[in-house]
Design an enzyme around this catalytic site. Structure first.
Site, PDB file in Angstrom:
ATOM      1  CG  ASP A  16      -7.713  25.790 -16.260  1.00 30.03           C
ATOM      2  OD1 ASP A  16      -6.953  25.910 -15.289  1.00 30.03           O
ATOM      3  OD2 ASP A  16      -8.500  26.676 -16.635  1.00 30.03           O
ATOM      4  CE  LYS A  53      -9.967  26.340 -10.576  1.00 27.28           C
ATOM      5  NZ  LYS A  53     -10.690  27.588 -10.525  1.00 27.28           N
ATOM      6  CG  MET A  77     -19.710  24.758 -15.689  1.00 28.93           C
ATOM      7  SD  MET A  77     -18.960  26.207 -14.917  1.00 28.93           S
ATOM      8  CE  MET A  77     -19.794  27.521 -15.741  1.00 28.93           C
TER       9      MET A  77
HETATM   10  C1  LIG Z   1     -15.607  26.141 -16.445  1.00 31.88           C
HETATM   11  S1  LIG Z   1     -16.479  25.896 -17.933  1.00 31.88           S
HETATM   12  C2  LIG Z   1     -15.237  26.357 -19.077  1.00 31.88           C
HETATM   13  C3  LIG Z   1     -15.758  26.530 -20.476  1.00 31.88           C
HETATM   14  C4  LIG Z   1     -14.666  26.839 -21.469  1.00 31.88           C
HETATM   15  N1  LIG Z   1     -14.032  28.088 -21.173  1.00 31.88           N
HETATM   16  C5  LIG Z   1     -15.178  26.876 -22.900  1.00 31.88           C
HETATM   17  O1  LIG Z   1     -15.170  27.927 -23.543  1.00 31.88           O
HETATM   18  O2  LIG Z   1     -15.549  25.789 -23.400  1.00 31.88           O
HETATM   19  C6  LIG Z   1     -16.486  24.139 -18.017  1.00 31.88           C
HETATM   20  C7  LIG Z   1     -17.729  23.606 -18.705  1.00 31.88           C
HETATM   21  O3  LIG Z   1     -17.595  23.704 -20.103  1.00 31.88           O
HETATM   22  C8  LIG Z   1     -18.288  22.636 -20.718  1.00 31.88           C
HETATM   23  N2  LIG Z   1     -17.321  21.863 -21.514  1.00 31.88           N
HETATM   24  C9  LIG Z   1     -16.026  22.119 -21.674  1.00 31.88           C
HETATM   25  N3  LIG Z   1     -15.452  21.244 -22.516  1.00 31.88           N
HETATM   26  C10 LIG Z   1     -16.421  20.405 -22.906  1.00 31.88           C
HETATM   27  C11 LIG Z   1     -16.475  19.281 -23.778  1.00 31.88           C
HETATM   28  N4  LIG Z   1     -15.396  18.843 -24.437  1.00 31.88           N
HETATM   29  N5  LIG Z   1     -17.661  18.662 -23.938  1.00 31.88           N
HETATM   30  C12 LIG Z   1     -18.763  19.088 -23.313  1.00 31.88           C
HETATM   31  N6  LIG Z   1     -18.784  20.140 -22.478  1.00 31.88           N
HETATM   32  C13 LIG Z   1     -17.634  20.793 -22.282  1.00 31.88           C
HETATM   33  C14 LIG Z   1     -18.915  21.811 -19.592  1.00 31.88           C
HETATM   34  O4  LIG Z   1     -20.222  22.292 -19.375  1.00 31.88           O
HETATM   35  C15 LIG Z   1     -18.008  22.153 -18.432  1.00 31.88           C
HETATM   36  O5  LIG Z   1     -18.655  21.939 -17.198  1.00 31.88           O
END
Ligand SMILES: C[S@@+](CC[C@H](N)C(=O)[O-])C[C@H]1O[C@@H](n2cnc3c(N)ncnc32)[C@H](O)[C@@H]1O
Length: 255
Positions: free
Chosen positions: A37, A59, A172
């Site tokens: 991803d 995406k 998000m």
């Molecule tokens: C589709 S969700 C997936 C989350 C992922 N499965 C998790 O457990 O971190 C994507 C969101 O996770 C958050 N996110 C993921 N990685 C991040 C990072 N390194 N720093 C800040 N926010 C993060 C953001 O809010 C982003 O829009």
């Protein structure tokens, strides 16, 4: 004779390559094909075998590559054509990761799925900044809430969380900060601290902290090309810079 088929669903962790689990890393090192991803740190792919096939199915906002249905089909095709298949997702696959949908689809196609948990950004981002999600005497729970539901709106759960002692962690939610803050301010004091953490656990991690009533100041600081989470609640005051910024604010120093 029917051939046994399996996909391994691996949580890659929040960003820092060292925050993947040992088990997740071993799965990457032995995979014949990896479908990954957008939020996966591509440095991790250097651990793959030299002849492993690497497929970016990521995406990101405004840069849609594959639909979820297309990803399902790619996974089935991979299971039919390779022996060791890794589906690599950011954070943990079961935290707003659509892991459950992929498992259902694969199992309906007769393909087994092994799950390797990952460290979710929901926990790692505040932790990496020294913000505890719970603190005795301050709060009794934390909620991880989406800031954008499938219809583009904020979640109704936000108002429920705002009526509790919970620390609210919003994924998000960057583009809905204004709506989120307005909703929470119906229940919580404007003095409630909040933090925005972007690119958590990466070399370019950034944090900004303010009080909810000042949320508009943060909107112009957001980098919409980077992932970010919002943390709302009194525990944010535990951040090392919070007290210093409060003193500056009280003295009327502008940043
Ligand atoms: C589709 S969700 C997936 C989350 C992922 N499965 C998790 O457990 O971190 C994507 C969101 O996770 C958050 N996110 C993921 N990685 C991040 C990072 N390194 N720093 C800040 N926010 C993060 C953001 O809010 C982003 O829009």
């Amino acid at each position: 004779m029917e051939v046994y088929k399996k996909v391994t669903l691996v949580g890659a962790g929040p960003g820092d390559v060292d925050l993947i689990t040992v088990k997740g890393l071993k799965a990457i090192q032995t995979a014949d094909i990896i479908l990954y991803d957008a939020l996966v740190n591509t440095e991790l792919l250097k651990e793959a075998k030299a002849d492993a096939v690497l497929v970016n199915v990521g995406k990101r906002f405004n840069r849609r590559k594959y639909s979820q249905e297309e990803i399902h089909q790619l996974l089935v095709d991979a299971a039919n054509n390779y022996t060791t298949i890794v589906r690599l997702k950011g954070g943990d696959s079961f935290v707003f990761g659509r892991g459950a949908e992929e498992i259902s689809f694969l199992e309906n196609c007769g393909i087994d799925v092994e799950i390797i948990p990952g460290v979710s950004s929901a926990l790692a981002a505040p932790s990496n900044q020294g913000i505890p999600l719970t603190k005795r005497g301050v709060n009794e729970s934390f909620w991880v809430v989406t800031g954008t539901t499938s219809n583009g709106e904020i979640s109704k759960d936000l108002s429920l969380a705002a009526q509790s002692t919970a620390t609210i962690i919003i994924l998000m939610g960057m583009r809905n900060l204004s709506k989120i803050a307005t909703e929470i301010l119906q229940y919580k004091s404007g003095f409630t601290p909040f933090a925005i953490i972007q690119n958590a656990t990466m070399a370019d991690e950034k944090i900004f902290i303010d009080s909810l009533s000042n949320y508009k100041n943060s909107i112009e600081l957001i980098d919409y090309s980077a992932p970010g989470i919002i943390v709302i609640g009194d525990v944010v005051a535990e951040h090392p810079s919070y007290l210093e910024e409060e003193i500056q604010r009280a003295l009327g120093v502008t940043f």
